[in-house]
Design a protein around this motif. Sequence first.
Motif, PDB file in Angstrom:
ATOM      1  N   ASP A   1      -6.770  51.396  49.625  1.00  0.00           N
ATOM      2  CA  ASP A   1      -8.020  50.658  49.871  1.00  0.00           C
ATOM      3  C   ASP A   1      -8.143  50.275  51.344  1.00  0.00           C
ATOM      4  O   ASP A   1      -9.245  50.299  51.909  1.00  0.00           O
ATOM      5  N   GLU A   2      -7.025  49.925  51.968  1.00  0.00           N
ATOM      6  CA  GLU A   2      -7.068  49.590  53.388  1.00  0.00           C
ATOM      7  C   GLU A   2      -7.387  50.832  54.231  1.00  0.00           C
ATOM      8  O   GLU A   2      -8.118  50.740  55.232  1.00  0.00           O
ATOM      9  N   ILE A   3      -6.845  51.963  53.827  1.00  0.00           N
ATOM     10  CA  ILE A   3      -7.155  53.196  54.550  1.00  0.00           C
ATOM     11  C   ILE A   3      -8.640  53.500  54.454  1.00  0.00           C
ATOM     12  O   ILE A   3      -9.289  53.838  55.449  1.00  0.00           O
ATOM     13  N   LYS A   4      -9.200  53.372  53.265  1.00  0.00           N
ATOM     14  CA  LYS A   4     -10.622  53.636  53.067  1.00  0.00           C
ATOM     15  C   LYS A   4     -11.472  52.654  53.885  1.00  0.00           C
ATOM     16  O   LYS A   4     -12.495  53.046  54.466  1.00  0.00           O
ATOM     17  N   ALA A   5     -11.042  51.405  53.950  1.00  0.00           N
ATOM     18  CA  ALA A   5     -11.770  50.410  54.735  1.00  0.00           C
ATOM     19  C   ALA A   5     -11.722  50.746  56.230  1.00  0.00           C
ATOM     20  O   ALA A   5     -12.703  50.582  56.951  1.00  0.00           O
ATOM     21  N   MET A   6     -10.574  51.234  56.690  1.00  0.00           N
ATOM     22  CA  MET A   6     -10.438  51.629  58.080  1.00  0.00           C
ATOM     23  C   MET A   6     -11.393  52.763  58.414  1.00  0.00           C
ATOM     24  O   MET A   6     -11.990  52.809  59.498  1.00  0.00           O
TER      25      MET A   6
END
Length: 291
Positions: free
Chosen positions: A283-288
């Motif tokens: 999820d953090e990767i997608k947010a980045m």
Amino acid sequence: MTRPTFRFAPSPNGELHLGHAYSALLNAAMARKTGGRLLLRIEDIDLTRCTPEFEAGIFRDLEWLGIEWEEPVRRQSEHLAEYGGLLDRLIAWELVYPAFMSRGETRAHIAQAEESGRTWPRDPDGVPLYPGLDKALSASERKKRMANGEPFAWRLDTAAAMARVDKPLTWTEFAGPDMDTARKVEARPDLWGDVVLARRDVPTSYHLSVVADDALQSITHVVRGLDLFAATGIHRLLQELLELPEPAYFHHRLIPGPDGRKLSKSFRDTGLSALRSAGRTPDEIKAMLEA
């Protein structure tokens, strides 16, 4: 009606980075939205740089991101004979020629021309075009040099190929991932000069194998980075020559690194595995990537 078919096609010559994650996630999202298929292709024709370890890393990273694809996975290294068959057709049509000039000889020739005041043409990536002096060699001289084991590459005679097609070339480019609007783009294969289509020891190249695979896998939508936008001109020429179907294209934005340049395996930019090891979540990767 043909079901929309997308593909993610990484090369196992390094670790996947954020740019690969963006492309893979975008292909997956577009396939879901259209009720289409997502295929995974391993582009491993570079037998010296591609490794099983990097390929295994690709699977781990994609599974970690939650991306699903249809089986079987296509590995280009298992289909060299198919590419060779297409190359043989181009050889028979005299649309490719054996190019014997080494990189050093090519650089020296271009440097001499520029020293004499000539502006040497460059392709869209800024690389000087191949001189093409080999096209003047006689058939007997070519056969003799090839029989003597001289290194060579099969290069497309782009001018001859365009003359054989003898019609304007275009492709359909979507304006965005919603695919609600599109435009026709003029294909300019001439900007690339005589590109390499194969080498003596490997009967293919990126350009030849990618159009072959897109056709054989019935790819309807090619979604890839903007850095390959101009190369579509060469791909459209090859599709027309070999009577292969024409997919639609969407060339997405590139993910820049901290210094503003595009991410690259060559510079060993931080891979997804390192981000995962550092505690980042999907999820953090997608947010980045959405930032």
